[in-house]
Scaffold this motif. Structure first.
Motif, PDB file in Angstrom:
ATOM      1  N   MET A   1     -53.820  59.769 -22.772  1.00  4.68           N
ATOM      2  CA  MET A   1     -54.756  60.190 -23.805  1.00  4.68           C
ATOM      3  C   MET A   1     -54.608  59.302 -25.031  1.00  4.68           C
ATOM      4  O   MET A   1     -53.502  58.933 -25.421  1.00  4.68           O
ATOM      5  CB  MET A   1     -54.500  61.642 -24.195  1.00  4.68           C
ATOM      6  CG  MET A   1     -55.484  62.174 -25.225  1.00  4.68           C
ATOM      7  SD  MET A   1     -55.227  63.917 -25.593  1.00  4.68           S
ATOM      8  CE  MET A   1     -53.643  63.854 -26.415  1.00  4.68           C
ATOM      9  N   LYS A   2     -55.729  58.948 -25.631  1.00  2.80           N
ATOM     10  CA  LYS A   2     -55.713  58.140 -26.847  1.00  2.80           C
ATOM     11  C   LYS A   2     -55.948  59.020 -28.066  1.00  2.80           C
ATOM     12  O   LYS A   2     -56.476  60.131 -27.959  1.00  2.80           O
ATOM     13  CB  LYS A   2     -56.772  57.042 -26.764  1.00  2.80           C
ATOM     14  CG  LYS A   2     -56.468  56.013 -25.678  1.00  2.80           C
ATOM     15  CD  LYS A   2     -57.438  54.858 -25.726  1.00  2.80           C
ATOM     16  CE  LYS A   2     -57.047  53.805 -24.699  1.00  2.80           C
ATOM     17  NZ  LYS A   2     -57.949  52.629 -24.739  1.00  2.80           N
ATOM     18  N   ASP A 130     -70.862  55.974 -23.822  1.00  2.00           N
ATOM     19  CA  ASP A 130     -69.477  55.643 -23.472  1.00  2.00           C
ATOM     20  C   ASP A 130     -68.499  56.727 -23.903  1.00  2.00           C
ATOM     21  O   ASP A 130     -67.357  56.757 -23.448  1.00  2.00           O
ATOM     22  CB  ASP A 130     -69.084  54.319 -24.140  1.00  2.00           C
ATOM     23  CG  ASP A 130     -70.005  53.181 -23.736  1.00  2.00           C
ATOM     24  OD1 ASP A 130     -69.994  52.818 -22.546  1.00  2.00           O
ATOM     25  OD2 ASP A 130     -70.752  52.675 -24.602  1.00  2.00           O
ATOM     26  N   GLN A 131     -68.942  57.585 -24.807  1.00  2.41           N
ATOM     27  CA  GLN A 131     -68.066  58.633 -25.333  1.00  2.41           C
ATOM     28  C   GLN A 131     -68.896  59.845 -25.720  1.00  2.41           C
ATOM     29  O   GLN A 131     -70.000  59.700 -26.252  1.00  2.41           O
ATOM     30  CB  GLN A 131     -67.314  58.125 -26.571  1.00  2.41           C
ATOM     31  CG  GLN A 131     -66.545  59.183 -27.328  1.00  2.41           C
ATOM     32  CD  GLN A 131     -65.765  58.627 -28.512  1.00  2.41           C
ATOM     33  OE1 GLN A 131     -64.591  58.379 -28.413  1.00  2.41           O
ATOM     34  NE2 GLN A 131     -66.442  58.425 -29.633  1.00  2.41           N
ATOM     35  N   LYS A 158     -66.626  67.080 -17.849  1.00  2.00           N
ATOM     36  CA  LYS A 158     -65.816  66.450 -16.802  1.00  2.00           C
ATOM     37  C   LYS A 158     -66.467  66.628 -15.439  1.00  2.00           C
ATOM     38  O   LYS A 158     -66.503  65.696 -14.618  1.00  2.00           O
ATOM     39  CB  LYS A 158     -64.405  67.042 -16.814  1.00  2.00           C
ATOM     40  CG  LYS A 158     -63.568  66.581 -17.996  1.00  2.00           C
ATOM     41  CD  LYS A 158     -62.334  67.422 -18.191  1.00  2.00           C
ATOM     42  CE  LYS A 158     -61.330  67.269 -17.088  1.00  2.00           C
ATOM     43  NZ  LYS A 158     -60.088  68.050 -17.372  1.00  2.00           N
ATOM     44  N   ARG A 161     -69.488  64.331 -15.187  1.00  2.00           N
ATOM     45  CA  ARG A 161     -69.033  62.944 -15.038  1.00  2.00           C
ATOM     46  C   ARG A 161     -68.593  62.659 -13.601  1.00  2.00           C
ATOM     47  O   ARG A 161     -68.956  61.628 -13.023  1.00  2.00           O
ATOM     48  CB  ARG A 161     -67.880  62.676 -16.013  1.00  2.00           C
ATOM     49  CG  ARG A 161     -67.346  61.251 -15.992  1.00  2.00           C
ATOM     50  CD  ARG A 161     -66.283  61.088 -17.049  1.00  2.00           C
ATOM     51  NE  ARG A 161     -65.131  61.960 -16.818  1.00  2.00           N
ATOM     52  CZ  ARG A 161     -64.108  62.095 -17.666  1.00  2.00           C
ATOM     53  NH1 ARG A 161     -64.117  61.434 -18.812  1.00  2.00           N
ATOM     54  NH2 ARG A 161     -63.111  62.903 -17.390  1.00  2.00           N
ATOM     55  N   HIS A 167     -69.260  57.253 -16.727  1.00  2.00           N
ATOM     56  CA  HIS A 167     -68.037  56.602 -17.200  1.00  2.00           C
ATOM     57  C   HIS A 167     -67.604  57.035 -18.594  1.00  2.00           C
ATOM     58  O   HIS A 167     -66.600  56.531 -19.111  1.00  2.00           O
ATOM     59  CB  HIS A 167     -68.235  55.076 -17.195  1.00  2.00           C
ATOM     60  CG  HIS A 167     -69.252  54.608 -18.204  1.00  2.00           C
ATOM     61  ND1 HIS A 167     -70.604  54.608 -17.940  1.00  2.00           N
ATOM     62  CD2 HIS A 167     -69.116  54.152 -19.473  1.00  2.00           C
ATOM     63  CE1 HIS A 167     -71.257  54.151 -19.002  1.00  2.00           C
ATOM     64  NE2 HIS A 167     -70.379  53.871 -19.946  1.00  2.00           N
ATOM     65  N   TYR A 168     -68.318  57.940 -19.240  1.00  2.00           N
ATOM     66  CA  TYR A 168     -67.997  58.282 -20.623  1.00  2.00           C
ATOM     67  C   TYR A 168     -66.620  58.939 -20.736  1.00  2.00           C
ATOM     68  O   TYR A 168     -66.162  59.633 -19.824  1.00  2.00           O
ATOM     69  CB  TYR A 168     -69.061  59.199 -21.227  1.00  2.00           C
ATOM     70  CG  TYR A 168     -69.319  60.477 -20.451  1.00  2.00           C
ATOM     71  CD1 TYR A 168     -68.482  61.586 -20.569  1.00  2.00           C
ATOM     72  CD2 TYR A 168     -70.428  60.582 -19.611  1.00  2.00           C
ATOM     73  CE1 TYR A 168     -68.720  62.754 -19.874  1.00  2.00           C
ATOM     74  CE2 TYR A 168     -70.685  61.755 -18.906  1.00  2.00           C
ATOM     75  CZ  TYR A 168     -69.828  62.831 -19.036  1.00  2.00           C
ATOM     76  OH  TYR A 168     -70.054  63.990 -18.345  1.00  2.00           O
ATOM     77  N   VAL A 169     -65.984  58.696 -21.883  1.00  2.00           N
ATOM     78  CA  VAL A 169     -64.752  59.407 -22.195  1.00  2.00           C
ATOM     79  C   VAL A 169     -65.108  60.632 -23.033  1.00  2.00           C
ATOM     80  O   VAL A 169     -66.170  60.690 -23.653  1.00  2.00           O
ATOM     81  CB  VAL A 169     -63.736  58.517 -22.949  1.00  2.00           C
ATOM     82  CG1 VAL A 169     -63.308  57.340 -22.096  1.00  2.00           C
ATOM     83  CG2 VAL A 169     -64.292  58.034 -24.286  1.00  2.00           C
ATOM     84  N   ASN A 171     -64.056  63.132 -26.098  1.00  2.00           N
ATOM     85  CA  ASN A 171     -63.296  63.166 -27.342  1.00  2.00           C
ATOM     86  C   ASN A 171     -63.466  64.542 -27.967  1.00  2.00           C
ATOM     87  O   ASN A 171     -64.586  65.036 -28.083  1.00  2.00           O
ATOM     88  CB  ASN A 171     -63.830  62.073 -28.281  1.00  2.00           C
ATOM     89  CG  ASN A 171     -63.053  61.931 -29.572  1.00  2.00           C
ATOM     90  OD1 ASN A 171     -62.284  62.805 -29.942  1.00  2.00           O
ATOM     91  ND2 ASN A 171     -63.270  60.842 -30.271  1.00  2.00           N
ATOM     92  N   ASN A 202     -59.820  62.611 -22.958  1.00  2.00           N
ATOM     93  CA  ASN A 202     -59.462  61.198 -23.010  1.00  2.00           C
ATOM     94  C   ASN A 202     -59.025  60.758 -24.402  1.00  2.00           C
ATOM     95  O   ASN A 202     -58.117  59.950 -24.566  1.00  2.00           O
ATOM     96  CB  ASN A 202     -60.646  60.347 -22.558  1.00  2.00           C
ATOM     97  CG  ASN A 202     -61.141  60.731 -21.177  1.00  2.00           C
ATOM     98  OD1 ASN A 202     -62.207  61.318 -21.045  1.00  2.00           O
ATOM     99  ND2 ASN A 202     -60.361  60.432 -20.158  1.00  2.00           N
ATOM    100  N   ILE A 203     -59.717  61.266 -25.407  1.00  2.00           N
ATOM    101  CA  ILE A 203     -59.424  60.905 -26.795  1.00  2.00           C
ATOM    102  C   ILE A 203     -59.416  62.177 -27.621  1.00  2.00           C
ATOM    103  O   ILE A 203     -60.230  63.081 -27.400  1.00  2.00           O
ATOM    104  CB  ILE A 203     -60.490  59.936 -27.374  1.00  2.00           C
ATOM    105  CG1 ILE A 203     -60.568  58.651 -26.544  1.00  2.00           C
ATOM    106  CG2 ILE A 203     -60.183  59.594 -28.828  1.00  2.00           C
ATOM    107  CD1 ILE A 203     -61.670  57.712 -26.994  1.00  2.00           C
TER     108      ILE A 203
END
Length: 218
Positions: A1-2, A130-131, A158, A161, A167-169, A171, A202-203
């Motif tokens: 995780m970022k 992307d996010q 999720k 996806r 491909h999106y993350v 947040n 992911n973030i």
């Protein structure tokens, strides 16, 4: 995780706060831009942001809490350190137009949804971003309590996806750090582990807020 850390709430002045975040092991500096229209508060525009971060090394995760986000895409595209440029689905009558503008730049596209906005509203857009930023507080105000009832959106996103190969993350704005997690912006591992255990995303976007007279702390 970022981890993406905001600089807006700190015991230090703005320059020192940005410097400390930039020297930490966080992944992104989260930049909230507010226009006084989409949200009540207003702060700074692209030119001020460019000056503030001209000497930083961390990539920027810019969150546009604005009406007419299309007006700002070209200015941010000229900045070399913006990785994500996020607009609100509620901030434009045709968000796909803004998404396409960003996709024609070197920046990644982020799409934010307010707590009351259902995931079903943005399903047609998910293949183009992307996010996705799931707001767990109302935009434009600090110090709010985390709305746990928005977390179902994470699982929904999720599933979408996975089912579609997108491909999106994902947040999540985590409004407050856990009470027992005091971040010094040197080692974020304890906090991120705690948050990842509870919210598998992911973030995560963070600022440190404690309910005492000092208010927000970094």
């Amino acid at each position: 995780m970022k981890v993406s850390v905001s600089f807006l709430c700190s015991d230090y002045d703005q320059e020192e706060t940005i410097k400390r975040i930039d020297e930490s092991n966080t992944d992104y500096i989260h930049v909230d831009m507010m226009d006084g229209n989409f949200v009540e508060a207003s702060n700074f525009g692209p030119q001020e942001i460019k000056k503030m971060f001209k000497n930083t090394t961390k990539p920027l995760d810019v969150h546009m809490m604005v009406s007419s986000p299309n007006k700002y895409v070209k200015d941010f595209a000229k900045m070399k350190n913006v990785e994500y440029l996020t607009l609100h689905a509620e901030g434009h009558r045709r968000p796909i137009d803004v998404i396409n503008m960003i996709r024609h730049t070197d920046m990644k596209v982020g799409l934010a949804i307010n707590p009351e906005t259902k995931v079903s509203r943005i399903i047609p857009l998910l293949n183009h971003v992307d996010q996705v930023l799931v707001m767990s507080v109302k935009p434009g105000k600090g110090g709010q309590k985390f709305m746990e009832d928005v977390l179902y959106k994470v699982e929904t996103l999720k599933d979408i996806r996975e089912q579609n190969g997108y491909h999106y993350v994902i947040n999540v704005m985590y409004a407050r750090f856990p009470v027992n997690c005091h971040i010094r912006l040197i080692n974020l591992n304890d906090c991120t582990t705690h948050i990842q255990f509870n919210i598998k995303v992911n973030i995560v976007y963070l600022w440190h807020h404690q309910q005492h007279r000092s208010g927000c702390r970094i």
